[in-house]
Enzyme design. Structure first.
Site, short mmCIF file in Angstrom:
data_model
loop_
_atom_site.label_atom_id
_atom_site.label_comp_id
_atom_site.label_asym_id
_atom_site.label_seq_id
_atom_site.Cartn_x
_atom_site.Cartn_y
_atom_site.Cartn_z
N ASP A 102 -3.74 -10.96 -15.23
CA ASP A 102 -4.17 -12.33 -14.94
C ASP A 102 -3.87 -13.27 -16.10
O ASP A 102 -3.50 -14.42 -15.88
CB ASP A 102 -5.67 -12.36 -14.60
CG ASP A 102 -5.93 -12.14 -13.11
OD1 ASP A 102 -5.05 -12.48 -12.30
OD2 ASP A 102 -6.99 -11.62 -12.76
N CYS B 212 -6.87 -3.72 -21.05
CA CYS B 212 -6.96 -2.86 -19.86
C CYS B 212 -5.96 -3.25 -18.78
O CYS B 212 -5.92 -2.65 -17.71
CB CYS B 212 -8.38 -2.87 -19.29
SG CYS B 212 -8.91 -4.47 -18.65
N GLU C 192 -9.01 -13.03 -19.74
CA GLU C 192 -7.91 -13.09 -18.78
C GLU C 192 -7.58 -14.53 -18.37
O GLU C 192 -6.79 -14.74 -17.45
CB GLU C 192 -8.21 -12.24 -17.54
CG GLU C 192 -9.56 -12.48 -16.92
CD GLU C 192 -9.94 -11.42 -15.89
OE1 GLU C 192 -9.06 -10.74 -15.36
OE2 GLU C 192 -11.15 -11.31 -15.60
N HIS D 284 0.83 -1.20 0.00
CA HIS D 284 0.00 0.00 0.00
C HIS D 284 0.87 1.26 0.00
O HIS D 284 0.52 2.28 -0.59
CB HIS D 284 -0.91 0.00 1.22
CG HIS D 284 -1.93 -1.10 1.20
ND1 HIS D 284 -2.95 -1.13 0.28
CD2 HIS D 284 -2.08 -2.21 1.96
CE1 HIS D 284 -3.69 -2.21 0.49
NE2 HIS D 284 -3.17 -2.88 1.49
#
Length: 542
Positions: free
Chosen positions: A454, A501, A430, A188
């Site tokens: 993925d 994407c 994916e 994070h």
């Protein structure tokens, strides 16, 4: 001159004095208590106060780095409500008749060690989060002062690692860059650093030491290097590199309002990926033609319970209206794998990436799915919304999705609730399975969008979050590129369009190859829109 090498998190150059982050660690003493109920009450009061502090941090982060990146502080609040965590503390107090400070510290150490021992890189990253929230509770219990470092001047922050609450509370106007001994590109903190636009290098190891505190350094985020007390030649080269980076940013601004078109006249659409409605400003600022991926799962990750139809409707409607007729492609919830939500009560899985996630949850928990579809079709009446479904592996799944859509639209009609009927629907490509049957899938949907992250991990059988496998992970692998080409050919054979994407969409070394494949749309992070546009306008496919 000393040269340190690590892994870059954000590409830029900065120069300044190194300041090692100084923490005020809580000193934990163990002592016997008689009234265990009262001691548990002390812990609960401290936990509630810590949650209030995290709410304030969330508001600050919301303003500084946007809703998606502020979500970590909501996740930290949920951690403080975790039953396993709280029960461990209470059991230690009761069984050992010890003070709350000791119980919190022991639980933090135990849970942190447990997370670090896991094979999953995402779960390993949670070790720092547990320590962070526990330290906050301890500070409340001991009435310790906040350990936030006050910066008097602009500096390069050095540390073993930084937890999100430390990063967000720094005066970012005075932070030139981050250099860290440890850390993960998926942590994070790394995400926050990128969002704040601060050059950062992680994984420097023991070569970065506190003896360097106060020394002048150059952080080269492009090469992943730190130069301590650079010589004149290095200084001149880095000043030139920094100037060129600034000039490049200014030149990219001139590409606003320009067409996404190659030198030979081939057109492509450059869209942006976003996590929530607050990111739309960045999409418009960077002149994206539309939104190619709105990750709707953030509505679930940021909520303490299932988001209502009305909550979702407002979020989708807001984005559609703000985009003023430009296409907005919303992906239905992709929960599971590395995106866990407590209130979904999902079982722990040995291999969550191959488990119960995304469309598999939607098709088996149709109440959740229908609520989202109702909100999406209602919001579509206010703009140009398309819907796509993740983790599809068969035509049967698409047909089932269509059945559920029909049921939802029939309900909305009966209830006389306004909605748009002819919404474009697509699927994420994916999985290798979706590629191999893409000729059949193309007959059932309006478009494909390739999720390269993925697709790469499933094609190569490599967990993309496992740092040990980084030497084997190759997003440019021929097998991955051939899969994308196969899906593109099958889409076009049925007169359907195809976009990308995933992260490869922003890889400008592949832009020309994607254009040759016939890819119709590239969706990238807002900050990469102009960079990709520049590359497209340099290409001549003839």
């Amino acid at each position: 001159m000393t040269v340190l090498e690590g892994k870059s998190v954000f590409n830029d150059v900065c120069m300044g004095t190194i300041s090692f982050y100084k923490r005020k660690e809580s000193v934990i003493k163990r002592y016997k208590i008689e009234d265990t109920e009262a001691e548990i009450g002390r812990f609960e009061e401290a936990r509630d106060e810590a949650k209030n502090q995290l709410k304030e941090l969330y508001e600050k982060a919301l303003e500084d780095v946007g809703e998606a990146n502020a979500a970590i502080f909501e996740i930290h609040q949920l951690m403080l409500e975790d039953l396993d965590y709280c029960e461990s503390i209470e059991n230690i107090i009761t069984a050992q008749k010890v003070n709350a400070e000791y119980a919190v510290g022991a639980t933090a150490d135990n849970f942190s060690a447990m997370f670090r021992a896991m094979d999953d890189a995402y779960m390993q990253g949670r070790a720092a989060d547990v320590k962070d929230v526990s330290e906050r509770v301890l500070k409340v219990l001991t009435n310790a002062e906040d350990g936030v470092q006050v910066l008097e001047e602009k500096v390069i922050i050095a540390a073993d690692d930084l937890v999100p609450s430390e990063t967000i509370q720094l005066d970012k106007e005075k932070v030139l860059g981050f250099i860290m001994q440890h850390g993960s590109a998926n942590s994070h903190t790394a995400i926050l650093a990128r969002s704040m636009g601060i050059p950062a290098i992680i994984g420097l190891g023991d070569s970065l030491s506190e003896s360097m505190d106060g020394k002048f350094a150059i952080v080269d985020g492009f090469a992943g290097k730190v130069y301590i007390e650079p010589d004149e030649a290095t200084m001149a080269a880095m000043q030139k590199k920094q100037k060129e980076a600034l000039e490049r940013k200014e030149l990219l601004q001139q590409l606003k309002d320009k067409e996404d078109i190659t030198l030979d006249g081939t057109k492509i659409k450059i869209f942006a990926n976003i996590g929530n409605s607050a990111d739309v400003g960045n999409v418009l600022k960077n002149d994206a033609r539309g939104i190619g991926l709105f990750r709707s799962e953030f509505l679930y990750l940021e909520n303490s319970d299932y988001p209502t139809e009305e909550q979702q409707f407002i979020a989708y409607k807001t984005v559609a209206e703000n985009m003023a007729g430009k296409k907005v492609i919303i992906r239905t919830l992709d929960i599971g794998a590395d995106k866990q939500v407590d209130y979904f009560n999902l079982d722990k899985e040995e291999n969550p990436a191959l488990g119960y996630r995304a469309i598999r949850i939607c098709l088996t928990r149709q109440d959740i799915f229908k609520t989202q579809l109702r909100a999406l079709y209602r919001a579509a009446a206010f703009g140009n919304i398309s819907i796509m479904f993740p983790m599809i592996i068969s035509v049967e799944e698409v047909l089932k999705v269509k059945e559920i859509i029909k049921e939802v639209l029939d309900e909305l009609r009966q209830e006389k609730i306004p909605f748009k009927e002819d919404v474009e629907i697509g699927i994420m490509i994916e999985t290798p399975a979706s590629v191999m049957v893409s000729d059949e899938l193309a007959k059932e949907v309006d478009f494909f969008s390739v999720g390269t992250n993925d697709l790469t991990q499933y094609t190569l059988a490599i967990d993309r979050q496992n740092q040990k496998l980084e030497p084997f992970y190759n997003a440019h692998h021929k097998a991955v590129l051939r899969m994308i080409k196969m899906a593109a050919d099958n889409a076009h054979a049925e007169g359907k369009w195809i976009g990308i994407c995933g992260e490869l969409g922003a890889d400008t070394t592949l832009t020309e190859e994607f254009l040759k494949m016939g890819i119709d749309e590239l969706s990238v992070s807002p900050s990469m829109v102009l960079e990709v546009r520049k590359r497209v306008r340099e290409i001549n496919l003839r």
